[in-house]
Design a protein around this motif. Structure first.
Motif, PDB file in Angstrom:
ATOM      1  N   GLN A 100       0.854  -1.295   0.014  1.00 16.10           N
ATOM      2  CA  GLN A 100       0.013  -0.012   0.033  1.00 16.10           C
ATOM      3  C   GLN A 100       0.782   1.132   0.065  1.00 16.10           C
ATOM      4  O   GLN A 100       2.047   1.256   0.266  1.00 16.10           O
ATOM      5  N   ALA A 101       0.183   2.362  -0.537  1.00 15.44           N
ATOM      6  CA  ALA A 101       0.877   3.695  -0.410  1.00 15.44           C
ATOM      7  C   ALA A 101       0.109   4.412   1.071  1.00 15.44           C
ATOM      8  O   ALA A 101      -0.954   4.020   1.505  1.00 15.44           O
ATOM      9  N   PHE A 102       1.268   5.002   1.836  1.00 16.04           N
ATOM     10  CA  PHE A 102       0.815   5.741   2.979  1.00 16.04           C
ATOM     11  C   PHE A 102       1.564   6.943   3.068  1.00 16.04           C
ATOM     12  O   PHE A 102       2.424   7.108   2.511  1.00 16.04           O
ATOM     13  N   THR A 103       1.109   7.716   4.142  1.00 14.88           N
ATOM     14  CA  THR A 103       1.735   8.836   4.429  1.00 14.88           C
ATOM     15  C   THR A 103       2.510   8.765   5.908  1.00 14.88           C
ATOM     16  O   THR A 103       1.860   8.378   6.825  1.00 14.88           O
ATOM     17  N   LEU A 104       3.626   9.181   5.721  1.00 14.84           N
ATOM     18  CA  LEU A 104       4.623   9.447   6.928  1.00 14.84           C
ATOM     19  C   LEU A 104       5.014  10.948   7.077  1.00 14.84           C
ATOM     20  O   LEU A 104       5.647  11.548   6.265  1.00 14.84           O
ATOM     21  N   HIS A 105       4.528  11.307   8.568  1.00 16.50           N
ATOM     22  CA  HIS A 105       4.450  12.841   8.827  1.00 16.50           C
ATOM     23  C   HIS A 105       5.878  13.059   9.647  1.00 16.50           C
ATOM     24  O   HIS A 105       6.524  12.274   9.937  1.00 16.50           O
ATOM     25  N   LYS A 106       6.552  14.275   9.265  1.00 18.77           N
ATOM     26  CA  LYS A 106       7.532  14.662   9.796  1.00 18.77           C
ATOM     27  C   LYS A 106       7.710  14.513  11.520  1.00 18.77           C
ATOM     28  O   LYS A 106       6.832  14.645  12.103  1.00 18.77           O
ATOM     29  N   GLY A 107       8.788  13.892  11.655  1.00 27.94           N
ATOM     30  CA  GLY A 107       9.138  13.347  12.787  1.00 27.94           C
ATOM     31  C   GLY A 107       8.676  11.856  13.419  1.00 27.94           C
ATOM     32  O   GLY A 107       9.086  11.231  14.209  1.00 27.94           O
ATOM     33  N   GLN A 108       7.798  11.173  12.387  1.00 28.85           N
ATOM     34  CA  GLN A 108       7.521  10.111  12.798  1.00 28.85           C
ATOM     35  C   GLN A 108       8.287   8.924  12.360  1.00 28.85           C
ATOM     36  O   GLN A 108       9.203   9.163  11.729  1.00 28.85           O
ATOM     37  N   ARG A 109       8.225   8.056  12.911  1.00 28.98           N
ATOM     38  CA  ARG A 109       9.258   6.936  12.897  1.00 28.98           C
ATOM     39  C   ARG A 109       8.806   5.588  12.198  1.00 28.98           C
ATOM     40  O   ARG A 109       7.753   5.148  12.469  1.00 28.98           O
ATOM     41  N   LEU A 110       9.527   5.152  11.049  1.00 24.32           N
ATOM     42  CA  LEU A 110       9.162   3.899  10.388  1.00 24.32           C
ATOM     43  C   LEU A 110      10.136   2.833  10.684  1.00 24.32           C
ATOM     44  O   LEU A 110      11.318   3.027  10.406  1.00 24.32           O
ATOM     45  N   ALA A 111       9.773   1.775  11.307  1.00 19.38           N
ATOM     46  CA  ALA A 111      10.673   0.711  11.743  1.00 19.38           C
ATOM     47  C   ALA A 111      10.101  -0.567  11.050  1.00 19.38           C
ATOM     48  O   ALA A 111       9.064  -0.883  10.919  1.00 19.38           O
ATOM     49  N   PHE A 112      11.125  -1.348  11.004  1.00 17.02           N
ATOM     50  CA  PHE A 112      11.150  -2.917  10.308  1.00 17.02           C
ATOM     51  C   PHE A 112      11.678  -3.762  11.321  1.00 17.02           C
ATOM     52  O   PHE A 112      12.693  -3.729  11.643  1.00 17.02           O
ATOM     53  N   GLY A 113      11.028  -4.907  11.629  1.00 18.67           N
ATOM     54  CA  GLY A 113      11.199  -5.680  12.560  1.00 18.67           C
ATOM     55  C   GLY A 113      11.728  -7.260  12.028  1.00 18.67           C
ATOM     56  O   GLY A 113      12.369  -7.023  10.923  1.00 18.67           O
ATOM     57  N   ILE A 114      11.195  -8.159  12.503  1.00 22.66           N
ATOM     58  CA  ILE A 114      11.627  -9.516  12.023  1.00 22.66           C
ATOM     59  C   ILE A 114      10.810  -9.873  10.742  1.00 22.66           C
ATOM     60  O   ILE A 114       9.661  -9.568  10.766  1.00 22.66           O
ATOM     61  N   PRO A 115      11.201 -10.680   9.975  1.00 22.23           N
ATOM     62  CA  PRO A 115      10.556 -11.048   8.705  1.00 22.23           C
ATOM     63  C   PRO A 115       9.398 -12.034   9.201  1.00 22.23           C
ATOM     64  O   PRO A 115       9.471 -12.935   9.927  1.00 22.23           O
TER      65      PRO A 115
END
Length: 320
Positions: A100-115
């Motif tokens: 999907q497409a999504f919006t990430l706002h200034k200061g937000q954290r995008l994190a990736f964990g375990i597969p």
């Protein structure tokens, strides 16, 4: 690359680097005669859909995130697209599904964990991430020290930033909800059926070996990376005592003396001297790139014409 040599606007800052996150565009072509491999996305299917969701040009550069562990901080409001593996992504701790497409706002954290499913996720931004092309491409090949966000073939490191075209961001629709159709969201946990175009030295393998190659269940070995994926299963035998090295295409399936096939991917060497069963189709390579160690794989023979027709349909749908 120094800060002064970079163009565009800062978009994302790396808070935690993870095992391997690299910048990839469509790949580096016309340079194999110099011994330089192509690079590019290991999973072309997910890569193409991520760009398509944002209306990007074919091959716009994005992040290929392998096995998670990456944390990014938004330096501005961003419209992003995430496709491919489910790497337990979250935005400020809230689950984020891929495709999907999504919006990430200034200061937000995008994190990736375990597969959870698959190996590689693809993160796209309007217009593509920026960098300095090396031999006509931004694709990062760590083995050769070429391309990527730094130009030196290095994966993302803590404290580094990714840059984008500010004009492309301004033209992006922040609120538009776009998702990949359900039928295009591949089940990475299911056994992978990989189309292989017979060729090269296939006639030099014994009859029983050819039967086993296309009827046995193979398993993805732990020795798998962007260069290639080893498959474990029954031993395949070839009558050739030796051969002169030949050019190696994407998806070439070599069989070394131990009889265990190796499917060569984007960061492969440019020549090889092991006999080959044939070549995986580009979409079969993409599917294999999402297989975790131990996952079941089946090889199926496909005609060249049928494989070309399937690939043309894929390109026609996503190169718009």
């Amino acid at each position: 690359m120094s800060e002064t040599s970079m163009t565009g606007a800062t978009a994302l800052r790396v808070e935690k680097a993870g095992p391997l996150a690299t910048l990839q565009d469509a790949g580096r072509f016309g340079v194999r005669r110099m011994g330089v491999t192509q690079g590019g996305p290991a999973d072309l299917h997910a890569f193409a859909w991520a760009n398509h969701l944002l209306g990007n040009a074919w091959g716009a550069a994005m992040l290929e995130i392998t096995l998670g562990g990456l944390t990014l901080i938004a330096e501005r409001d961003l419209r992003l697209a995430l496709c491919g593996a489910d790497l337990s992504a979250t935005t400020d701790g809230e689950p984020l599904e891929p495709w999907q497409a999504f919006t990430l706002h200034k200061g937000q954290r995008l994190a990736f964990g375990i597969p959870r499913a698959g190996v590689r996720a693809y993160l796209a931004v309007p217009g593509g991430f920026q960098g300095s092309p090396v031999l006509g491409s931004l694709s990062c090949v760590t083995r050769e020290g070429l391309g990527g966000h730094s130009g030196a073939g290095t994966p993302l490191a803590e404290g580094e930033s990714l840059r984008v075209d500010a004009d492309a961001l301004a033209g992006a629709s922040v609120g538009e909800a776009r998702t990949v159709p359900m039928e295009e969201r591949l089940d990475y946990l299911a056994p992978a059926v990989l189309g292989l175009i017979p060729g090269a030295q296939i006639a030099d393998f014994t009859g029983p070996s050819l039967f086993r190659a296309f009827h046995a269940e193979w398993r993805v070995d732990a020795r798998a990376d962007r260069m290639g994926v080893r498959l474990t299963g029954p031993r395949l035998e070839c009558r050739l005592a030796g051969m002169i090295s030949e050019g190696i295409a994407l998806g070439a399936v070599q069989v070394p003396p131990d009889g265990q096939p190796i499917a060569l991917l984007n960061d492969r060497q440019t020549v090889g001297g092991y006999p080959r069963l044939g070549t995986l189709t580009p979409l079969a390579c993409a599917r294999l790139a999402q297989c975790q160690p131990g996952q079941a794989v089946h090889l199926t023979s496909v005609a060249l014409g049928a494989a070309q027709s399937d690939y043309r349909r894929f390109l026609a749908a996503l190169q718009a």
